[in-house]
Design a protein around this motif. Structure first.
Motif, PDB file in Angstrom:
ATOM      1  N   ARG A 108       0.835  -1.212   0.000  1.00  4.08           N
ATOM      2  CA  ARG A 108       0.000   0.000   0.000  1.00  4.08           C
ATOM      3  C   ARG A 108       0.869   1.260   0.000  1.00  4.08           C
ATOM      4  N   LEU A 109       1.931   1.253   0.810  1.00  5.33           N
ATOM      5  CA  LEU A 109       2.835   2.395   0.871  1.00  5.33           C
ATOM      6  C   LEU A 109       3.513   2.642  -0.474  1.00  5.33           C
ATOM      7  N   HIS A 110       3.954   1.563  -1.103  1.00  8.18           N
ATOM      8  CA  HIS A 110       4.723   1.690  -2.342  1.00  8.18           C
ATOM      9  C   HIS A 110       3.868   2.150  -3.520  1.00  8.18           C
ATOM     10  N   MET A 111       2.545   2.080  -3.384  1.00 10.89           N
ATOM     11  CA  MET A 111       1.676   2.592  -4.455  1.00 10.89           C
ATOM     12  C   MET A 111       1.864   4.093  -4.661  1.00 10.89           C
ATOM     13  N   GLN A 112       2.407   4.782  -3.643  1.00 11.58           N
ATOM     14  CA  GLN A 112       2.665   6.221  -3.774  1.00 11.58           C
ATOM     15  C   GLN A 112       3.779   6.514  -4.776  1.00 11.58           C
ATOM     16  N   TRP A 113       4.616   5.502  -5.038  1.00 10.73           N
ATOM     17  CA  TRP A 113       5.807   5.710  -5.859  1.00 10.73           C
ATOM     18  C   TRP A 113       5.803   4.742  -7.044  1.00 10.73           C
TER      19      TRP A 113
END
Length: 611
Positions: A108-113
């Motif tokens: 979920r966090l890595h979806m920002q990048w």
């Protein structure tokens, strides 16, 4: 009871956000600058450590980070390495994290990048079970090596053996997590630093600059990122007191079982030419020649060295065997370990309570659920290891040895090894030189003693016989079930093992050993023996090499520069071999070691040196 400084349980981080930025309520701080995590990673950490220029043309480059967090610094560094035509052949990234995110939260966090989506997918596919200790994760075809250290930084960092080129000091702010900014930690970093090593951090606190300076780092303020006026860059001016060891260009390995084959593969991956000498006409003819072997972890209430070593190697196997491809037959069918009696059941339950592992690693099952998992009315409760199972050891050996840098010589009985000017010679019984090499590794189980007779290693022979049951006789059994022995089935062919017959070197199959295994079968699956005639079974015997304390012996041979040993793997060879091969190859080539220092010392040959 054994006491380790390492944590016994890892508590994952909670995924939270504050104004759209990942945030930790436990520490009261954000994970990266509100002005942009990618920009901060590039400006503060990569540029602060002189990257990518500092790694240009290097054979390897080592970065150590004091807080993995979201993994963003790692992703940015990995992407910069990929994009740089002058990149080092191998990138080591060591990072410590006390409260790691779960794979789902990290995704979920890595979806920002999205620019790092490809790297993120590969990292998440290899994300470890969140258990304490070092997790060596091979990425990008093994050219990028992530060593994720789960636990308290003050426990983990003293366990590192590495020569570090760059440090990312990226823990939560000093007033939120003072442990990561104390002088003791800076001195630990100084012990690991290469001459001229760079360090970078977002904070310019006076106490941080002073602590780094006392440890031997010369500090400079540089313009900060975003709204932050300044950040810090430093370089190591202190004394290292360490010589850079000569890396062997050619290594001879005696023995082509799992120990020798795994090490050969690890050395070849590091660019070392390897010659493997095997006495038999084919590889994997000893204990490594069994039709299948069980792999599972251990649990103990004190999380002792055997438990920690077996956990690290087991979890590494799950990642590394998958990367070997279709040539290895193995099954993560699950292993049900039944308690042999009420006292053992209590000990196993207490071990699970005290270490609290994730349920997808190990969990308690009562008799009813145990019977469902076994597909058989078993006699008691136990521990279920959902991702454990069986593997064909010979497949592992063949896959490990299938490398252009490895030359295999079968039918080569080694009688002696001797040091010569500039290296070692391996000789046969007639005194003829079989091979010359920079270094020699004895990976030939109990026979290692005859090639290093002055060492006095307490290696013992233990005969083990497995028993093949008639094909199709136990169609219900789809998992491995253990209880003072094991039963497993591969392609409808059940197998029961194994005997433990001390100081017995006769490998001819015995009916008495088969009967002993059938008694084990009855203890595991009551009534299973009625399915077939005892005359319809067949046995295979091999020899294990065991040591006091039931830990292997891996490392440099005392007083013999360039001579190493990897022996005493007992009945856990398939579980231990892969990561132990990596760790010994690291040691031999001067790269960051994949296992904690305490574990390497626990398995070092020098523990048996007579005082």
């Amino acid at each position: 009871m054994y006491h380790s400084t390492m944590l016994k349980t890892i508590v994952p981080a909670r995924l939270e956000f504050r104004d759209g930025v990942p945030y930790s309520s436990l520490y009261g701080d954000i994970y990266h600058s509100a002005d942009g995590g990618v920009g901060q990673a590039n400006h503060v950490f990569l540029q602060g450590c002189g990257l990518p220029q500092a790694w240009a043309g290097r054979a390897s480059f080592v970065i150590l980070e004091t807080g993995f967090g979201t993994g963003l610094n790692f992703l940015v560094t990995w992407a910069a390495w990929r994009a740089d035509p002058q990149r080092p052949a191998r990138l080591h990234f060591l990072s410590v994290e006390k409260h790691p995110f779960t794979a789902d939260d990290l995704a979920r966090l890595h979806m920002q990048w999205p620019e790092f989506a490809e790297c993120s997918r590969e990292l998440l596919a290899n994300w470890p079970v969140l258990t304490p200790g070092f997790h060596r994760i091979a990425l990008d075809g093994g050219r990028v090596q992530l060593t994720l250290m789960l636990g308290d930084a003050l426990d983990c960092l003293p366990q590192v053996q590495a020569r570090v080129d760059a440090f990312y000091l990226d823990g939560f702010a000093p007033d939120c997590n003072a442990d990561l900014w104390q002088p003791k930690l800076f001195y630990t970093l100084a012990r690991l630093a290469q001459p001229g090593a760079m360090a970078a951090t977002y904070t310019v606190r006076g106490a941080v600059r002073e602590g780094l300076a006392r440890a031997g780092f010369a500090c400079d303020k540089r313009p900060g990122f975003g709204r932050k006026r300044s950040c810090l860059a430093a370089h190591f001016d202190g004394e290292t007191g360490r010589e850079t060891p000569a890396v062997p260009k050619h290594v001879a390995i005696v023995g082509a079982g799992v120990a020798g084959s795994a090490l050969a593969h690890a050395l070849a991956q590091r660019g070392v030419a390897v010659t493997v000498l095997e006495r038999a006409d084919q590889i994997a003819q000893g204990a490594s020649g069994n039709p299948m072997a069980v792999f599972r972890p251990l649990i103990s209430r004190d999380d002792n060295r055997a438990s920690r070593l077996t956990r690290a190697t087991f979890l590494h196997d799950l990642r590394a065997w998958a990367a070997l491809g279709h040539g290895v037959e193995w099954s993560r069918c699950g292993v049900l370990h039944l308690a042999r009696d009420a006292d053992t059941a209590v000990k196993l339950q207490l071990a699970l309570v005290d270490t609290a592992p994730p349920s997808d690693y190990a969990r308690w099952v009562e008799q009813g659920e145990a019977s469902e998992l076994a597909n058989w009315p078993v006699s008691g409760p136990g521990v279920f290891y959902p991702t454990a199972g069986w593997v064909v050891p010979g497949d592992l050996c063949r896959s490990w040895l299938d490398h252009a840098a490895i030359q295999l010589k079968t039918g080569c009985a080694v009688a002696r090894v001797q040091a010569v000017s500039g290296g070692w010679q391996v000789l046969d019984g007639a005194g003829a030189v079989l091979v010359e090499a920079d270094a020699v590794v004895l990976a030939n189980a109990h026979d290692a003693m005859s090639l290093a007779p002055d060492q006095g290693w307490p290696l013992h022979i233990e005969r083990g016989q497995i028993t093949r049951l008639p094909a199709g006789s136990l169609p219900e059994i789809q998992r491995v079930i253990t209880r003072e022995g094991y039963v497993a089935s591969r392609a409808g062919q059940p197998l029961v093992g194994a005997t433990y017959e001390h100081d017995d070197d006769d490998i001819a199959p015995r009916s008495a050993s088969d009967l002993s295994n059938l008694a084990r079968l009855e203890g595991i699956l009551p009534g299973a023996g009625s399915r077939f005639s005892a005359d319809a079974v067949s046995g295979r015997a091999s020899l294990r090499a065991t040591l006091p304390g039931r830990l292997p012996m891996v490392g440099a041979v005392s007083g013999q520069s360039g001579l190493y040993v990897a022996a005493g793997y007992a009945s856990r060879g398939v579980v231990w071999a892969g990561l132990l091969g990596e760790a010994l190859a690291d040691q031999m080539t001067g790269q960051p070691v994949a296992l904690e220092l305490e574990l390497m010392r626990a398995i070092a040959p020098e523990r048996f040196v007579r005082r």
